[in-house]
Design a protein around this motif. Structure first.
Motif, short mmCIF file in Angstrom:
data_model
loop_
_atom_site.label_atom_id
_atom_site.label_comp_id
_atom_site.label_asym_id
_atom_site.label_seq_id
_atom_site.Cartn_x
_atom_site.Cartn_y
_atom_site.Cartn_z
N ALA A 34 -0.88 47.26 -58.99
CA ALA A 34 -1.03 46.23 -57.85
C ALA A 34 -0.66 44.74 -58.11
O ALA A 34 -0.91 44.30 -59.32
N GLN A 35 0.26 44.38 -57.51
CA GLN A 35 0.61 43.00 -57.34
C GLN A 35 -0.53 41.73 -56.85
O GLN A 35 -1.17 42.20 -55.92
N LEU A 36 -0.69 40.77 -57.43
CA LEU A 36 -1.62 39.95 -57.19
C LEU A 36 -1.07 38.53 -56.53
O LEU A 36 -0.18 38.09 -56.96
N GLY A 37 -1.41 38.53 -55.29
CA GLY A 37 -1.06 37.46 -54.59
C GLY A 37 -1.75 36.11 -54.57
O GLY A 37 -2.97 36.17 -54.17
N GLU A 38 -1.44 35.23 -54.89
CA GLU A 38 -2.10 34.03 -55.24
C GLU A 38 -2.68 33.43 -53.89
O GLU A 38 -4.03 33.32 -53.82
N ALA A 39 -2.08 33.32 -52.76
CA ALA A 39 -2.60 32.72 -51.72
C ALA A 39 -3.64 33.72 -51.12
O ALA A 39 -4.53 33.01 -50.68
N ASP A 40 -3.07 35.13 -51.12
CA ASP A 40 -4.43 35.97 -50.34
C ASP A 40 -5.60 35.79 -51.31
O ASP A 40 -6.78 35.84 -50.84
N LEU A 41 -5.53 35.84 -52.81
CA LEU A 41 -6.70 35.88 -53.48
C LEU A 41 -7.52 34.39 -53.51
O LEU A 41 -8.65 34.56 -53.20
N ALA A 42 -6.74 33.48 -53.19
CA ALA A 42 -7.36 32.12 -53.23
C ALA A 42 -8.11 32.10 -51.85
O ALA A 42 -9.32 31.69 -51.99
N ARG A 43 -7.76 32.66 -50.98
CA ARG A 43 -8.20 32.79 -49.57
C ARG A 43 -9.46 33.46 -49.48
O ARG A 43 -10.80 33.04 -48.94
N LYS A 44 -9.46 34.85 -50.23
CA LYS A 44 -10.55 35.52 -50.32
C LYS A 44 -11.54 35.14 -50.98
O LYS A 44 -12.91 35.44 -51.05
N LEU A 45 -11.21 34.36 -52.44
CA LEU A 45 -12.24 33.92 -53.23
C LEU A 45 -12.90 32.67 -52.82
O LEU A 45 -13.84 32.19 -53.48
N GLY A 46 -12.41 32.03 -51.75
CA GLY A 46 -12.60 30.45 -51.50
C GLY A 46 -12.19 29.60 -52.36
O GLY A 46 -13.25 28.58 -52.63
N VAL A 47 -11.20 29.54 -53.37
CA VAL A 47 -11.05 28.67 -54.45
C VAL A 47 -9.64 28.28 -54.07
O VAL A 47 -8.87 28.67 -53.55
N SER A 48 -9.32 26.91 -54.77
CA SER A 48 -7.97 26.53 -54.93
C SER A 48 -7.14 27.19 -55.89
O SER A 48 -7.54 27.95 -56.64
N ARG A 49 -5.72 27.19 -55.95
CA ARG A 49 -5.08 27.77 -56.78
C ARG A 49 -5.04 27.56 -58.09
O ARG A 49 -4.59 28.38 -59.15
N GLY A 50 -5.40 26.23 -58.49
CA GLY A 50 -5.29 25.87 -59.80
C GLY A 50 -6.41 26.64 -60.77
O GLY A 50 -6.13 27.29 -61.63
N PRO A 51 -7.69 26.79 -60.27
CA PRO A 51 -8.72 27.50 -61.26
C PRO A 51 -8.35 29.09 -60.91
O PRO A 51 -8.48 29.78 -62.00
N LEU A 52 -8.00 29.45 -60.04
CA LEU A 52 -7.32 30.89 -59.77
C LEU A 52 -6.35 31.21 -61.07
O LEU A 52 -6.27 32.27 -61.61
#
Length: 215
Positions: A34-52
């Motif tokens: 599976a490919q990890l999409g930064e925008a989708d994961l950041a939204r689901k985790l409720g975090v910004s892209r930097g720490p993600l």
């Protein structure tokens, strides 16, 4: 089904994010390939892209994620060769752990391991529960060795093991045989018989490889 991709309930850090993603991979929520999409994961985790990104980088260093040029990050796909290699590493760590455990209070350690085996026996008929208790047995074995480095390396290998079990559940059955294998390992450790425990662990790993790679 428990979801590991959800908002964090405490201050977000790369290590917390990495742990969330590691558990999601192990549980099959993030599937092999599976490919990890930064925008989708950041939204689901409720975090910004930097720490993600930092969290994902940790999993890349562990080998659970692989970067593909101009495409992004993907969950590793456990091939037959990789399954064999992963179990080779697990075998080295767990046989070393058993040696360290037998050099200490092996009777107490054996009792703890046998308690896990009893839970596994009680869970027969529930393959998912047996699988998780199986993993708990091996995590406890390495934990009892009191080696932070063995434990840290083993954590990644256990995630890969969970991936294999979820992806190849149909070929990884035989709960009764698995209970017996774990009981014999625990009994050998409780008896302080390192050579017997070592032989049983090696055979156990070979059996697991055969189950997971049969088609």
């Amino acid at each position: 089904m428990t979801s590991y991709i959800e908002p964090l309930t405490q201050e977000s850090t790369p290590s917390i994010i990495a742990d969330k993603l590691r558990k999601a991979i192990g549980a099959g929520e993030l599937k092999p390939g599976a490919q990890l999409g930064e925008a989708d994961l950041a939204r689901k985790l409720g975090v910004s892209r930097g720490p993600l990104r930092e969290g994902m980088q940790r999993l890349t260093q562990e080998g659970l994620l692989v970067p593909i040029r101009n495409r992004g990050l993907f969950v590793i796909d456990m091939t037959v060769d990789e399954i064999r290699d992963m179990y080779l590493a697990r075998e080295a760590i767990e046989r070393t752990a058993a040696r360290l455990v037998v050099a200490g209070d092996y009777e107490a350690a054996g009792d703890e391991l046998l308690a896990v085996v009893r839970k596994m026996s009680e869970a027969e008929g529930d393959p998912a529960a047996v699988g998780e208790i199986d993993i708990a047995f091996h995590e406890l074995l390495v934990h009892l060795a009191a080696s932070p480095r063995l434990t840290r390396i083993h954590k990644t290998l256990i995630t890969e093991t969970r991936m294999c079990i979820h992806a190849l559940a149909a070929t990884y059955s035989g709960a009764e045989a698995r209970v017996d294998e774990h009981r014999h390992i625990a009994e050998a450790i409780r008896a302080g018989d390192h050579l017997q425990a070592d032989d049983l662990l090696a055979a156990h790993m070979e059996d697991a490889i055969a189950r997971l790679t049969s088609r």
